[in-house]
Design a protein around this motif. Structure first.
Motif, PDB file in Angstrom:
ATOM      1  N   HIS A  82      35.532 117.567 -16.464  1.00 25.33           N
ATOM      2  CA  HIS A  82      35.135 116.368 -17.204  1.00 25.33           C
ATOM      3  C   HIS A  82      34.953 116.694 -18.697  1.00 25.33           C
ATOM      4  O   HIS A  82      35.400 115.937 -19.562  1.00 25.33           O
ATOM      5  CB  HIS A  82      33.846 115.811 -16.582  1.00 25.33           C
ATOM      6  CG  HIS A  82      33.496 114.432 -17.047  1.00 25.33           C
ATOM      7  ND1 HIS A  82      32.391 113.765 -16.610  1.00 25.33           N
ATOM      8  CD2 HIS A  82      34.099 113.587 -17.927  1.00 25.33           C
ATOM      9  CE1 HIS A  82      32.333 112.580 -17.187  1.00 25.33           C
ATOM     10  NE2 HIS A  82      33.355 112.446 -17.996  1.00 25.33           N
TER      11      HIS A  82
ATOM     12  N   HIS B  68      37.249 115.281 -22.107  1.00 19.84           N
ATOM     13  CA  HIS B  68      36.709 114.707 -23.348  1.00 19.84           C
ATOM     14  C   HIS B  68      37.193 115.496 -24.562  1.00 19.84           C
ATOM     15  O   HIS B  68      37.348 114.945 -25.636  1.00 19.84           O
ATOM     16  CB  HIS B  68      35.177 114.721 -23.312  1.00 19.84           C
ATOM     17  CG  HIS B  68      34.598 113.554 -22.586  1.00 19.84           C
ATOM     18  ND1 HIS B  68      33.742 112.647 -23.169  1.00 19.84           N
ATOM     19  CD2 HIS B  68      34.770 113.127 -21.312  1.00 19.84           C
ATOM     20  CE1 HIS B  68      33.402 111.725 -22.274  1.00 19.84           C
ATOM     21  NE2 HIS B  68      34.008 111.992 -21.144  1.00 19.84           N
TER      22      HIS B  68
ATOM     23  N   HIS C 185      41.495 109.703 -19.806  1.00 15.60           N
ATOM     24  CA  HIS C 185      40.131 109.513 -19.302  1.00 15.60           C
ATOM     25  C   HIS C 185      39.421 108.334 -19.985  1.00 15.60           C
ATOM     26  O   HIS C 185      38.537 107.715 -19.397  1.00 15.60           O
ATOM     27  CB  HIS C 185      39.341 110.813 -19.498  1.00 15.60           C
ATOM     28  CG  HIS C 185      37.918 110.742 -19.054  1.00 15.60           C
ATOM     29  ND1 HIS C 185      37.567 110.490 -17.740  1.00 15.60           N
ATOM     30  CD2 HIS C 185      36.744 110.857 -19.737  1.00 15.60           C
ATOM     31  CE1 HIS C 185      36.237 110.470 -17.643  1.00 15.60           C
ATOM     32  NE2 HIS C 185      35.724 110.685 -18.839  1.00 15.60           N
TER      33      HIS C 185
ATOM     34  N   HIS D 248      36.241 104.994 -19.644  1.00 18.38           N
ATOM     35  CA  HIS D 248      35.176 104.654 -20.602  1.00 18.38           C
ATOM     36  C   HIS D 248      35.373 103.286 -21.245  1.00 18.38           C
ATOM     37  O   HIS D 248      34.421 102.727 -21.789  1.00 18.38           O
ATOM     38  CB  HIS D 248      35.111 105.712 -21.709  1.00 18.38           C
ATOM     39  CG  HIS D 248      34.438 106.967 -21.270  1.00 18.38           C
ATOM     40  ND1 HIS D 248      33.096 107.192 -21.477  1.00 18.38           N
ATOM     41  CD2 HIS D 248      34.892 108.060 -20.613  1.00 18.38           C
ATOM     42  CE1 HIS D 248      32.771 108.371 -20.986  1.00 18.38           C
ATOM     43  NE2 HIS D 248      33.842 108.928 -20.447  1.00 18.38           N
TER      44      HIS D 248
ATOM     45  N   HIS E 215      26.352 108.268 -20.830  1.00 19.35           N
ATOM     46  CA  HIS E 215      27.714 108.775 -20.990  1.00 19.35           C
ATOM     47  C   HIS E 215      28.704 107.651 -21.324  1.00 19.35           C
ATOM     48  O   HIS E 215      29.774 107.897 -21.853  1.00 19.35           O
ATOM     49  CB  HIS E 215      28.120 109.492 -19.698  1.00 19.35           C
ATOM     50  CG  HIS E 215      29.458 110.154 -19.750  1.00 19.35           C
ATOM     51  ND1 HIS E 215      29.680 111.345 -20.410  1.00 19.35           N
ATOM     52  CD2 HIS E 215      30.667 109.793 -19.227  1.00 19.35           C
ATOM     53  CE1 HIS E 215      30.954 111.680 -20.287  1.00 19.35           C
ATOM     54  NE2 HIS E 215      31.579 110.753 -19.576  1.00 19.35           N
TER      55      HIS E 215
HETATM   56 ZN   LIG Z   1      33.733 110.813 -19.350  1.00 17.48          ZN
END
Ligand SMILES: [Zn+2]
Ligand SMILES: [Zn+2]
Length: 284
Positions: A107, A111, A120, A124, A204
């Motif tokens: 993860h 990012h 990813h 988000h 997050h």
């Molecule tokens: Zn994330």
């Protein structure tokens, strides 16, 4: 017991998936944490449609699932766990914890590397934060993380039941920690010592990059605390914070066709551009 679990793998998975999804949906309706502007029907149809598409793509891409690969590794004596003689329960616990650490590190990687972030960020870019957000991932991200998991299973040779337990756990906790539920602060404080809670993971999903790049854990909350990526609460508070990323904030952006093409659109991160380069209308 593990034999029964493995023999009924598809049913076990489906029961946990539908059970947790249903339970969290009812909980969200009866005790919501935040108001979500975009109608549920738009987000749910597209987020759940993505789950169906992801499942089909993985089925047709990989000839064998991670659990099947663990069984093969066991037969052939491949991987760390097949070389040491640990008791079953210890091997299962260790394997689940190691797989969780690997998911945490993966993860962080998604990012940090701009090309991976493009995949990813679709997760988000959900402007709502509820149980279906926890299931919304780009098919390419799913394929890449499956490949990483397969490599890990070959290297570790974990008990097949540990892989199944881990996958069911990850699926269930992802739905739990993305859910739009209100938990009393006291309960949250105790719970997040053992598992990532919705309030912890919501940080997050903040639009504020300092918060986006924190709280990477999905199951166990310890990696963030140990490795310095833990942020306890959002600066703006859970009701005041903005969810999502700066790009792709319109209702139309939540549709599946836009979600699938999203990795190709715009810069990787708007916050990387200086102000004069910044597109005037990112909300259109
Ligand atoms: Zn994330
Ligand atoms: Zn998330």
């Amino acid at each position: 017991m593990s034999g029964t679990l493995l023999a009924n793998e598809p049913v076990v998975r489906m029961v946990f998936f539908l059970g947790v999804l249903g339970a969290m949906a009812i909980w969200e309706l009866s005790a919501p944490r935040r108001r979500i502007e975009i109608p549920r029907v738009v987000r749910w149809t597209n987020n759940l449609g993505m789950v169906v598409l992801d499942t089909l793509i993985v089925r047709f891409t990989y000839p064998v699932a991670a659990v099947g690969l663990a069984l093969l590794a066991d037969q052939k004596g491949w991987g760390l766990f097949n070389m040491i003689d640990a008791p079953d329960w210890l091997a299962i616990v260790l394997a689940v914890v190691l797989l969780d650490l690997a998911i945490y590190l993966q993860h962080v990687l998604f990012h940090a590397v701009p090309a991976l972030w493009r995949l990813h960020r679709m997760h988000h870019a959900d402007v709502g934060f509820d149980v279906t957000t926890g299931l919304r991932f780009h098919p390419l991200e799913i394929l890449i993380s499956m490949a990483i998991k397969m490599g890990l299973v070959l290297a570790l040779g974990p008990p097949a039941v540990a892989v199944l337990v881990f996958e069911i756990l990850l699926n269930a906790t992802a739905m739990f920690n993305h859910s739009n539920i209100h938990l009393p602060a006291k309960v949250d404080r105790v719970l997040r010592l053992f598992v990532v809670t919705p309030d912890m993971h919501r940080v997050h999903h903040s639009v504020d990059r300092r918060e986006t790049d924190s709280n990477y854990g999905f199951n166990l909350p310890w990696w963030d605390r140990l490795l310095g990526t833990y942020v306890a609460q959002p600066r703006q508070g859970h009701e005041g914070m903005t969810i999502g990323i700066e790009q792709f904030r319109s209702r139309r952006d939540q549709w599946m066709d836009r979600l699938l093409l999203q990795p190709l659109r715009g810069p990787a991160r708007v916050s990387d551009l200086c102000d004069k380069e910044r597109p005037d209308n990112q909300t259109g």
